[in-house]
Write a protein that holds these residues in place. Structure first.
Motif, PDB file in Angstrom:
ATOM      1  N   MET A 271       0.940  -8.590   4.020  1.00 34.16           N
ATOM      2  CA  MET A 271       1.832  -7.832   3.144  1.00 34.16           C
ATOM      3  C   MET A 271       1.082  -7.238   1.957  1.00 34.16           C
ATOM      4  SD  MET A 271       4.647  -7.779   4.694  1.00 34.16           S
ATOM      5  CE  MET A 271       5.526  -6.886   3.416  1.00 34.16           C
ATOM      6  N   GLU A 272       0.102  -7.961   1.450  1.00 39.70           N
ATOM      7  CA  GLU A 272      -0.715  -7.402   0.368  1.00 39.70           C
ATOM      8  C   GLU A 272      -1.432  -6.146   0.831  1.00 39.70           C
ATOM      9  OE1 GLU A 272      -1.776 -11.494  -2.132  1.00 39.70           O
ATOM     10  OE2 GLU A 272      -3.055 -10.823  -0.471  1.00 39.70           O
ATOM     11  N   GLU A 273      -2.010  -6.201   2.015  1.00 36.10           N
ATOM     12  CA  GLU A 273      -2.701  -5.030   2.552  1.00 36.10           C
ATOM     13  C   GLU A 273      -1.714  -3.897   2.842  1.00 36.10           C
ATOM     14  OE1 GLU A 273      -5.601  -2.472   3.769  1.00 36.10           O
ATOM     15  OE2 GLU A 273      -5.748  -4.359   2.636  1.00 36.10           O
ATOM     16  N   PHE A 274      -0.518  -4.255   3.289  1.00 40.51           N
ATOM     17  CA  PHE A 274       0.521  -3.259   3.556  1.00 40.51           C
ATOM     18  C   PHE A 274       0.860  -2.465   2.294  1.00 40.51           C
ATOM     19  CE2 PHE A 274       5.180  -2.458   3.414  1.00 40.51           C
ATOM     20  CZ  PHE A 274       5.290  -1.533   4.440  1.00 40.51           C
ATOM     21  N   TYR A 275       1.057  -3.181   1.178  1.00 44.38           N
ATOM     22  CA  TYR A 275       1.408  -2.489  -0.069  1.00 44.38           C
ATOM     23  C   TYR A 275       0.206  -1.764  -0.671  1.00 44.38           C
ATOM     24  CZ  TYR A 275       6.169  -4.246  -0.224  1.00 44.38           C
ATOM     25  OH  TYR A 275       7.501  -4.473   0.052  1.00 44.38           O
ATOM     26  N   ARG A 276      -1.001  -2.294  -0.459  1.00 46.25           N
ATOM     27  CA  ARG A 276      -2.190  -1.587  -0.933  1.00 46.25           C
ATOM     28  C   ARG A 276      -2.374  -0.259  -0.200  1.00 46.25           C
ATOM     29  NH1 ARG A 276      -5.031  -6.725  -0.234  1.00 46.25           N
ATOM     30  NH2 ARG A 276      -5.312  -7.755  -2.254  1.00 46.25           N
ATOM     31  N   ARG A 277      -2.273  -0.332   1.107  1.00 47.55           N
ATOM     32  CA  ARG A 277      -2.626   0.832   1.929  1.00 47.55           C
ATOM     33  C   ARG A 277      -1.539   1.895   1.951  1.00 47.55           C
ATOM     34  NH1 ARG A 277      -4.207   0.703   8.416  1.00 47.55           N
ATOM     35  NH2 ARG A 277      -4.480   2.962   8.647  1.00 47.55           N
ATOM     36  N   ASP A 310       6.968  -9.131  -7.025  1.00 50.14           N
ATOM     37  CA  ASP A 310       7.042  -8.161  -8.121  1.00 50.14           C
ATOM     38  C   ASP A 310       6.642  -6.776  -7.635  1.00 50.14           C
ATOM     39  OD1 ASP A 310       7.210  -7.514 -11.068  1.00 50.14           O
ATOM     40  OD2 ASP A 310       5.108  -7.002 -10.702  1.00 50.14           O
ATOM     41  N   THR A 311       5.618  -6.703  -6.795  1.00 46.46           N
ATOM     42  CA  THR A 311       5.172  -5.417  -6.259  1.00 46.46           C
ATOM     43  C   THR A 311       6.245  -4.775  -5.398  1.00 46.46           C
ATOM     44  OG1 THR A 311       2.856  -6.139  -6.272  1.00 46.46           O
ATOM     45  CG2 THR A 311       3.413  -4.293  -4.822  1.00 46.46           C
ATOM     46  N   ALA A 312       6.881  -5.580  -4.540  1.00 46.05           N
ATOM     47  CA  ALA A 312       7.940  -5.046  -3.676  1.00 46.05           C
ATOM     48  C   ALA A 312       9.084  -4.486  -4.504  1.00 46.05           C
ATOM     49  CB  ALA A 312       8.444  -6.141  -2.740  1.00 46.05           C
ATOM     50  N   LEU A 313       9.451  -5.201  -5.566  1.00 49.35           N
ATOM     51  CA  LEU A 313      10.524  -4.712  -6.426  1.00 49.35           C
ATOM     52  C   LEU A 313      10.109  -3.438  -7.160  1.00 49.35           C
ATOM     53  CD1 LEU A 313      11.907  -8.032  -7.981  1.00 49.35           C
ATOM     54  CD2 LEU A 313      12.958  -6.624  -6.212  1.00 49.35           C
ATOM     55  N   GLN A 314       8.854  -3.369  -7.599  1.00 47.81           N
ATOM     56  CA  GLN A 314       8.379  -2.177  -8.301  1.00 47.81           C
ATOM     57  C   GLN A 314       8.418  -0.948  -7.395  1.00 47.81           C
ATOM     58  OE1 GLN A 314       4.643  -2.516 -10.383  1.00 47.81           O
ATOM     59  NE2 GLN A 314       5.117  -4.568 -11.112  1.00 47.81           N
ATOM     60  N   VAL A 315       8.064  -1.129  -6.129  1.00 44.49           N
ATOM     61  CA  VAL A 315       8.108  -0.009  -5.181  1.00 44.49           C
ATOM     62  C   VAL A 315       9.531   0.530  -5.071  1.00 44.49           C
ATOM     63  CG1 VAL A 315       7.894   0.587  -2.727  1.00 44.49           C
ATOM     64  CG2 VAL A 315       6.072  -0.693  -3.869  1.00 44.49           C
ATOM     65  N   ALA A 316      10.503  -0.374  -4.939  1.00 35.18           N
ATOM     66  CA  ALA A 316      11.901   0.054  -4.847  1.00 35.18           C
ATOM     67  C   ALA A 316      12.384   0.643  -6.168  1.00 35.18           C
ATOM     68  CB  ALA A 316      12.780  -1.128  -4.435  1.00 35.18           C
ATOM     69  N   GLU A 317      12.002   0.017  -7.270  1.00 35.65           N
ATOM     70  CA  GLU A 317      12.430   0.514  -8.588  1.00 35.65           C
ATOM     71  C   GLU A 317      11.881   1.907  -8.866  1.00 35.65           C
ATOM     72  OE1 GLU A 317      12.844  -3.848 -10.806  1.00 35.65           O
ATOM     73  OE2 GLU A 317      10.919  -2.802 -10.707  1.00 35.65           O
ATOM     74  N   GLU A 318      10.656   2.161  -8.451  1.00 35.96           N
ATOM     75  CA  GLU A 318      10.066   3.492  -8.643  1.00 35.96           C
ATOM     76  C   GLU A 318      10.874   4.555  -7.899  1.00 35.96           C
ATOM     77  OE1 GLU A 318       5.817   5.858  -7.897  1.00 35.96           O
ATOM     78  OE2 GLU A 318       5.960   3.688  -7.598  1.00 35.96           O
ATOM     79  N   ARG A 374      15.268  -2.415   1.471  1.00 35.23           N
ATOM     80  CA  ARG A 374      14.661  -3.460   2.299  1.00 35.23           C
ATOM     81  C   ARG A 374      13.579  -4.209   1.542  1.00 35.23           C
ATOM     82  NH1 ARG A 374      12.995  -1.158   8.023  1.00 35.23           N
ATOM     83  NH2 ARG A 374      12.552  -3.350   8.382  1.00 35.23           N
ATOM     84  N   HIS A 375      12.883  -3.526   0.629  1.00 39.17           N
ATOM     85  CA  HIS A 375      11.895  -4.229  -0.203  1.00 39.17           C
ATOM     86  C   HIS A 375      12.585  -5.318  -1.010  1.00 39.17           C
ATOM     87  CE1 HIS A 375       8.774  -1.224   0.658  1.00 39.17           C
ATOM     88  NE2 HIS A 375       9.686  -0.286   0.460  1.00 39.17           N
ATOM     89  N   MET A 376      13.749  -4.994  -1.558  1.00 37.95           N
ATOM     90  CA  MET A 376      14.502  -5.964  -2.345  1.00 37.95           C
ATOM     91  C   MET A 376      15.023  -7.100  -1.468  1.00 37.95           C
ATOM     92  SD  MET A 376      17.973  -6.796  -2.994  1.00 37.95           S
ATOM     93  CE  MET A 376      18.893  -5.300  -2.687  1.00 37.95           C
TER      94      MET A 376
END
Length: 474
Positions: A271-277, A310-318, A374-376
């Protein structure tokens, strides 16, 4: 995803409670079947036994309620989706039985109104809303800021209803029998609103909130089915399936813990690599945690998990244009509100009158909003996870709870919006009724100023949290 939202929807209509004695009788009659036979994967396993402690407290409260002396609300721990069935058993079976044993005659029904999340009918079907309405359900649109229809109804029922009311103050299941998630302030606020309404009407009733603890345990430790589930998850994740020697009883907890740890580390890395890439998020390697090796590993895993959430929420919040502030639960609720506003369009009087082009744009917005929500949803499953929950007490129950949370996570990634959890074995429930909290004792402070009112709600919420934590630790 096969069951994802493809089109903009009209606003969700409020489903008013229409308590029907006949429907209630039928559900009461079906309760043993509903508890025991919840057919899922592998086992026709459900709840085989419910033990209720300190029920006399509820008997006394119902007796006073029916005599017009008090109003009360039952605030129950909400670890699993079966909790409403357990509560139904407590108030419809255990309370009348205890009353008979005490020689106390209670009026029928010893039932309650209850609050449920409006979104449940979206995945379960309209029939659920119909049935809940007939047995006293009050829907709250959790993702909608200030759902006045639901809140007004809950407030009116609390003040004037012929039955008490039940609410899960955690707001959602957390998958942990032995952890209470941070409580939302709604229950405390309803208590003060009820006291305020009674005061204005010169009514003498006292207002109480009674905490109720719920804990689940397996009749027999489901190690074999847990092994099957872990094997399935390992295969789904692309890991080699680890075989367990059935005779290795003495080392079993350590083996299962290492399997969970291995799977958790792998999923985190993926999942870390998923959000990085694909979402261009900066997730550097975490270093600098010093302590013994096992603690270091747990702390590092938890730190990585919290950063990932926190990263998943930030992606959705953005995407929704929201600020990243407040607790994880606060952020999830704001995202849910934003997503539902884009899907269930209150700003469009009639979707069917839109020109095809505009309807296409509305559908597009709904699809994108659902995807970003879905991120949330991934985050919601892990709000109560700690670094030592399994390690400090390696019981079959804690292994099963953690494994099922990871199952939910993998299932959502596999494009199943509402995962169908496997039932690992027959479970038993222990319900403990706590000492009622009198809201009227706090009324004068609450009533003195706005600041005091906010602080009173906070203090009552914290006291309720402590009471629930005490009940599940016994």
């Amino acid at each position: 995803m096969s069951d994802s939202i493809q089109h903009a929807q009209p606003p969700l209509a409020f489903i008013p409670p229409r308590l029907n004695p006949l429907v209630l009788r039928i559900v009461q009659w079906l309760l043993p079947i509903l508890l025991r036979f919840r057919l899922r994967r592998w086992l026709p396993a459900g709840i085989s036994h419910i033990e209720a402690e300190n029920v006399k407290v509820l008997v006394d409260l119902y007796q006073q309620f029916q005599a017009g002396k008090i109003r009360f609300l039952m605030a129950f721990h909400h670890p699993e989706v079966e909790d409403p069935l357990s509560m139904f058993y407590l108030i419809n079976r255990a309370v009348p039985r205890a009353a008979r044993q005490l020689g106390i005659r209670l009026q029928y029904p010893t039932h309650s109104y209850f609050v449920y999340e409006r979104g449940m009918t979206l995945w379960a079907g309209d029939w659920l809303g119909w049935m809940f309405s007939r047995i006293g359900g009050i829907p709250i649109h959790r993702g909608k800021h200030l759902d006045w229809s639901g809140m007004r109804t809950a407030r009116d029922v609390f003040v004037n209803g012929t039955l008490p009311i039940g609410i899960a103050p955690e707001g959602a299941t957390n998958g942990h029998s032995e952890i209470i998630s941070p409580l939302e302030p709604g229950v405390a606020q309803l208590g003060f609103w009820c006291a305020e309404s009674l005061h204005k009407a010169n009514r003498p009733e006292q207002v109480f909130i009674v905490p109720i603890g719920i804990r689940y345990h397996y009749a027999e430790p489901p190690w074999s089915n847990l092994d099957k589930l872990l094997s399935q998850m390992e295969a789904d994740s692309g890991l080699s399936v680890q075989q367990i020697d059935p005779s290795a009883v003495d080392n079993r907890e350590k083996i299962y813990y290492q399997r969970l740890l291995r799977l958790g580390e792998y999923l985190l890395s993926e999942m870390e690599e998923f959000y990085r890439r694909f979402y261009h998020q900066n997730l550097p390697e975490l270093t600098g945690m010093e302590s013994n090796p096992s603690t270091h590993s747990n702390q590092l895993l938890l730190a990585r998990l919290q950063r990932l959430l926190d990263t998943a929420l930030q992606v959705a919040e953005e995407y929704f244009g929201l600020k990243s502030q407040g607790t994880v639960i606060d952020r999830c609720r704001r995202l849910e509100e934003a997503g539902w506003s884009n899907i269930y369009r209150e700003d469009i009087p009639d979707l069917n009158t839109l020109a095809p082009f505009k309807r296409g744009l509305a559908d597009w917005v709904a699809q994108e909003s659902e995807r970003h929500m879905r991120h949330m949803r991934l985050v919601e499953s892990f709000v109560a996870v700690t670094s030592t929950y399994v390690q400090e007490k390696p019981t079959a129950e804690r292994f099963a709870e953690t494994t099922l949370l990871m199952f939910d996570f993998i299932s959502r990634i596999k494009e199943k919006k509402i995962p169908r959890r496997p039932r690992l074995g027959w479970r038993q429930v222990r319900m403990t009724v706590g000492e009622p909290i009198c809201v009227n004792d706090r009324w004068s402070t609450y009533h003195s100023s706005r600041q005091a009112a906010r602080q009173s709600v906070t203090d009552l919420t914290q006291d309720l949290q402590k009471a629930l934590e005490k009940l599940i630790s016994v």
